[in-house]
Design a protein around this motif. Structure first.
Motif, PDB file in Angstrom:
ATOM      1  N   LYS A 183       0.823  -1.223   0.000  1.00  0.00           N
ATOM      2  CA  LYS A 183       0.000   0.000   0.000  1.00  0.00           C
ATOM      3  C   LYS A 183       0.855   1.271   0.000  1.00  0.00           C
ATOM      4  CE  LYS A 183      -4.504  -0.402   0.157  1.00  0.00           C
ATOM      5  NZ  LYS A 183      -4.757   0.029  -1.174  1.00  0.00           N
ATOM      6  N   ARG A 188       2.500  -0.151  -9.568  1.00  0.00           N
ATOM      7  CA  ARG A 188       1.402  -1.046  -9.963  1.00  0.00           C
ATOM      8  C   ARG A 188       1.881  -1.940 -11.087  1.00  0.00           C
ATOM      9  NH1 ARG A 188      -4.548   1.681 -10.027  1.00  0.00           N
ATOM     10  NH2 ARG A 188      -4.738   1.833  -7.774  1.00  0.00           N
ATOM     11  N   LEU A 189       1.318  -3.121 -11.148  1.00  0.00           N
ATOM     12  CA  LEU A 189       1.695  -3.992 -12.257  1.00  0.00           C
ATOM     13  C   LEU A 189       1.016  -3.473 -13.522  1.00  0.00           C
ATOM     14  CD1 LEU A 189       1.543  -7.766 -11.323  1.00  0.00           C
ATOM     15  CD2 LEU A 189       3.546  -6.308 -11.572  1.00  0.00           C
ATOM     16  N   GLY A 191      -0.468  -3.320 -17.152  1.00  0.00           N
ATOM     17  CA  GLY A 191      -1.080  -4.373 -17.956  1.00  0.00           C
ATOM     18  C   GLY A 191      -2.010  -5.260 -17.135  1.00  0.00           C
ATOM     19  N   PHE A 192      -2.272  -4.859 -15.872  1.00  0.00           N
ATOM     20  CA  PHE A 192      -3.215  -5.611 -15.030  1.00  0.00           C
ATOM     21  C   PHE A 192      -4.283  -4.667 -14.498  1.00  0.00           C
ATOM     22  CE2 PHE A 192       0.374  -8.306 -15.289  1.00  0.00           C
ATOM     23  CZ  PHE A 192      -0.109  -9.603 -15.172  1.00  0.00           C
ATOM     24  N   LYS A 198     -14.253  -5.734 -14.485  1.00  0.00           N
ATOM     25  CA  LYS A 198     -13.817  -6.306 -13.218  1.00  0.00           C
ATOM     26  C   LYS A 198     -13.815  -7.828 -13.305  1.00  0.00           C
ATOM     27  CE  LYS A 198     -13.060  -2.261 -11.641  1.00  0.00           C
ATOM     28  NZ  LYS A 198     -11.688  -1.745 -11.731  1.00  0.00           N
ATOM     29  N   LYS A 245      -8.927  -8.984  -5.901  1.00  0.00           N
ATOM     30  CA  LYS A 245      -9.207  -7.637  -6.414  1.00  0.00           C
ATOM     31  C   LYS A 245      -9.611  -7.652  -7.895  1.00  0.00           C
ATOM     32  CE  LYS A 245      -6.268  -5.152  -3.138  1.00  0.00           C
ATOM     33  NZ  LYS A 245      -7.366  -4.739  -2.256  1.00  0.00           N
ATOM     34  N   ASN A 250      -4.768  -7.330 -18.781  1.00  0.00           N
ATOM     35  CA  ASN A 250      -5.673  -6.641 -19.703  1.00  0.00           C
ATOM     36  C   ASN A 250      -5.156  -6.698 -21.141  1.00  0.00           C
ATOM     37  OD1 ASN A 250      -3.800  -4.470 -19.973  1.00  0.00           O
ATOM     38  ND2 ASN A 250      -4.556  -3.623 -18.034  1.00  0.00           N
ATOM     39  N   ASP A 252      -3.785  -4.583 -22.982  1.00  0.00           N
ATOM     40  CA  ASP A 252      -2.475  -3.968 -23.228  1.00  0.00           C
ATOM     41  C   ASP A 252      -1.330  -4.901 -22.863  1.00  0.00           C
ATOM     42  OD1 ASP A 252      -3.253  -1.332 -24.143  1.00  0.00           O
ATOM     43  OD2 ASP A 252      -4.126  -1.120 -22.167  1.00  0.00           O
TER      44      ASP A 252
HETATM   45  C1  LIG Z   1      -6.512   0.233 -15.075  1.00  0.00           C
HETATM   46  C2  LIG Z   1      -6.561   0.885 -13.691  1.00  0.00           C
HETATM   47  C3  LIG Z   1      -6.181   2.361 -13.810  1.00  0.00           C
HETATM   48  C4  LIG Z   1      -7.983   0.725 -13.141  1.00  0.00           C
HETATM   49  O1  LIG Z   1      -8.066   1.384 -11.949  1.00  0.00           O
HETATM   50  P1  LIG Z   1      -9.377   1.381 -11.041  1.00  0.00           P
HETATM   51  O2  LIG Z   1     -10.505   0.722 -11.719  1.00  0.00           O
HETATM   52  O3  LIG Z   1      -9.564   2.777 -10.595  1.00  0.00           O
HETATM   53  O4  LIG Z   1      -9.014   0.421  -9.869  1.00  0.00           O
HETATM   54  P2  LIG Z   1      -8.533   0.893  -8.489  1.00  0.00           P
HETATM   55  O5  LIG Z   1      -7.400   1.859  -8.679  1.00  0.00           O
HETATM   56  O6  LIG Z   1      -9.719   1.347  -7.708  1.00  0.00           O
HETATM   57  O7  LIG Z   1      -7.944  -0.445  -7.876  1.00  0.00           O
HETATM   58  C5  LIG Z   1      -8.673  -1.344  -7.062  1.00  0.00           C
HETATM   59  C6  LIG Z   1      -7.687  -2.018  -6.121  1.00  0.00           C
HETATM   60  O8  LIG Z   1      -6.775  -2.826  -6.874  1.00  0.00           O
HETATM   61  C7  LIG Z   1      -5.435  -2.341  -6.747  1.00  0.00           C
HETATM   62  N1  LIG Z   1      -4.845  -2.327  -8.092  1.00  0.00           N
HETATM   63  C8  LIG Z   1      -5.455  -1.902  -9.220  1.00  0.00           C
HETATM   64  N2  LIG Z   1      -4.649  -2.090 -10.279  1.00  0.00           N
HETATM   65  C9  LIG Z   1      -3.522  -2.639  -9.801  1.00  0.00           C
HETATM   66  C10 LIG Z   1      -2.322  -3.060 -10.423  1.00  0.00           C
HETATM   67  N3  LIG Z   1      -2.179  -2.945 -11.726  1.00  0.00           N
HETATM   68  N4  LIG Z   1      -1.352  -3.569  -9.643  1.00  0.00           N
HETATM   69  C11 LIG Z   1      -1.521  -3.682  -8.324  1.00  0.00           C
HETATM   70  N5  LIG Z   1      -2.643  -3.324  -7.673  1.00  0.00           N
HETATM   71  C12 LIG Z   1      -3.632  -2.791  -8.403  1.00  0.00           C
HETATM   72  C13 LIG Z   1      -5.544  -0.924  -6.182  1.00  0.00           C
HETATM   73  O9  LIG Z   1      -4.419  -0.592  -5.421  1.00  0.00           O
HETATM   74  C14 LIG Z   1      -6.812  -1.020  -5.354  1.00  0.00           C
HETATM   75  O10 LIG Z   1      -6.463  -1.626  -4.133  1.00  0.00           O
HETATM   76  P3  LIG Z   1      -7.312  -1.264  -2.794  1.00  0.00           P
HETATM   77  O11 LIG Z   1      -8.692  -1.806  -3.027  1.00  0.00           O
HETATM   78  O12 LIG Z   1      -6.586  -1.995  -1.716  1.00  0.00           O
HETATM   79  O13 LIG Z   1      -7.257   0.220  -2.645  1.00  0.00           O
HETATM   80  C15 LIG Z   1      -5.578   0.159 -12.723  1.00  0.00           C
HETATM   81  O14 LIG Z   1      -5.944  -1.192 -12.595  1.00  0.00           O
HETATM   82  C16 LIG Z   1      -4.126   0.289 -13.162  1.00  0.00           C
HETATM   83  O15 LIG Z   1      -3.471   1.253 -12.801  1.00  0.00           O
HETATM   84  N6  LIG Z   1      -3.612  -0.703 -13.955  1.00  0.00           N
HETATM   85  C17 LIG Z   1      -2.273  -0.629 -14.450  1.00  0.00           C
HETATM   86  C18 LIG Z   1      -2.183   0.238 -15.692  1.00  0.00           C
HETATM   87  C19 LIG Z   1      -2.781  -0.380 -16.939  1.00  0.00           C
HETATM   88  O16 LIG Z   1      -2.561  -1.543 -17.232  1.00  0.00           O
HETATM   89  N7  LIG Z   1      -3.517   0.433 -17.702  1.00  0.00           N
HETATM   90  C20 LIG Z   1      -4.155   0.004 -18.927  1.00  0.00           C
HETATM   91  C21 LIG Z   1      -5.614  -0.187 -18.708  1.00  0.00           C
HETATM   92  S1  LIG Z   1      -6.397  -0.830 -20.146  1.00  0.00           S
END
Ligand SMILES: CC(C)(COP(=O)(O)OP(=O)(O)OC[C@H]1O[C@@H](n2cnc3c(N)ncnc32)[C@H](O)[C@@H]1OP(=O)(O)O)[C@@H](O)C(=O)NCCC(=O)NCCS
Length: 317
Positions: A183, A188-189, A191-192, A198, A245, A250, A252
């Motif tokens: 936290k 962040r990972l 591509g996930f 969801k 979670k 995804n 990408d």
């Molecule tokens: C795509 C993205 C922005 C979606 O965000 P979101 O719907 O707002 O989801 P949230 O940020 O609310 O995340 C929900 C939970 O999962 C966690 N989480 C989300 N994406 C994560 C990731 N890629 N790696 C690790 N943890 C992640 C968050 O920390 C959060 O944890 P919490 O519930 O303990 O606070 C996010 O998943 C992300 O940053 N992914 C990585 C970037 C990416 O691949 N982008 C391309 C999208 S097509």
């Protein structure tokens, strides 16, 4: 647009420009070339403009790539389909015979199809916003390309590849998984996860199949990046944190892997997205302009600044 004009446009750009910069410029410049398909109220003209955009985009993207690496442009071939033609224009050279592998062409076709449209994403909304004023169709699509260029949108698979490079070797994956769960660590990972999906993104399911096919064809043994990707996918799909979670790989993640396996340079990832998304942009543009009730877009804003600010003389600032 005849190719002589294309050459003229490209000569104005620096070779080390990002291919997206070149695409914004060339697509915008199409408005200065095609004067016969700009009446947005004429259905046939809208259709012609859309055909021109969809047909030219792979050629423009491939030319932007060839220009950036200093190789001669390869012209389109009418006997090849859309995806195979694009691969041919990107990777063949005039000195050698080039045969497009059907598995690669199929993977590319899927990438284009899966990227064709995704409702009100940022670049599509940009195209709609620009077109709401009745602007030139080529200028509207150039606006969409400009928006797509950003790392939060079309640049996400590039970020994913950069992360795989940062991880470097399979033995370092646990360290990065631990950071993703921490936290207090902003990592962040890439591509996930997905803002809307969801459950597994249905596009990612299809893309995974393509990635598996391509990796089987080309082999991953000698590519540490792809080895990291496969292992990361395996660990994340089985790790309780990611399962709980609902953080699935995804679209990408898989498109980045396919591009890497195909040997496509990172700065071409977003141009390829632009090629595929042009279909969706044109569809949205057509839908909007055909609707006679469409009004100019005007988002409202809420002012949150100071209610009163005393005037301060210029000599006192
Ligand atoms: C795509 C993205 C922005 C979606 O965000 P979101 O719907 O707002 O989801 P949230 O940020 O609310 O995340 C929900 C939970 O999962 C966690 N989480 C989300 N994406 C994560 C990731 N890629 N790696 C690790 N943890 C992640 C968050 O920390 C959060 O944890 P919490 O519930 O303990 O606070 C996010 O998943 C992300 O940053 N992914 C990585 C970037 C990416 O691949 N982008 C391309 C999208 S097509």
């Amino acid at each position: 647009m005849i190719h002589e004009q294309m050459h003229m446009f490209f000569r104005g750009f620096r070779r080390d420009s990002h291919p997206m910069a070149t695409m914004v410029g060339v697509v915008g410049a199409m408005s200065a070339f095609y004067h016969d398909s700009t009446d947005v109220n004429d259905e046939r003209q809208r259709e012609i403009a859309s055909h021109r955009l969809i047909a030219k985009m792979p050629t423009i993207a491939a030319m932007a790539y060839k220009y950036s690496i200093g190789q001669p442009f390869v012209y389109p071939r009418n006997d090849l389909d859309y995806a195979a033609n694009f691969i041919h224009m990107c990777f063949s050279v005039p000195a050698e015979e080039y045969k497009v592998d059907p598995i690669l062409a199929r993977a590319m076709d899927r990438i284009f199809t899966l990227h064709a449209d995704h409702e009100q994403n940022a670049s599509t909304s940009t195209v709609r916003l620009a077109s709401s004023s009745g602007a030139n169709p080529f200028a509207c699509i150039a606006a969409g390309i400009a928006c797509l260029w950003g790392p939060a949108h079309g640049g996400a698979n590039q970020a994913c590849l950069e992360m795989l490079k940062e991880i470097g070797t399979v033995d370092r994956i646990p360290e990065f998984i631990a950071r993703a769960k921490d936290k207090n660590d902003p990592f962040r990972l890439m591509g996930f996860g997905h803002r809307v999906y969801k459950n597994m993104d249905p596009r990612a399911t299809v893309m995974k199949q393509s990635a598996d096919e391509v990796l089987e064809l080309l082999g991953v043994e000698n590519n540490p990046l792809l080895q990291v990707a496969k292992e990361l996918e395996h660990i994340a799909l089985n790790d309780p944190y990611f399962i709980e979670k609902k953080l699935f790989p995804n679209v990408d993640f898989y498109s980045g892997i396919i591009y890497e396996a195909l040997g496509i340079p990172v700065n071409m990832f977003t141009p390829m997205f632009a090629v595929g998304r042009t279909v969706g942009w044109c569809a949205h543009w057509n839908e909007m302009t055909a609707d006679t009730t469409t009004r100019i877009a005007r988002p409202r804003q809420v002012y949150t600044g100071a209610a009163v600010r005393d005037y301060v003389g210029v000599d006192k600032r």
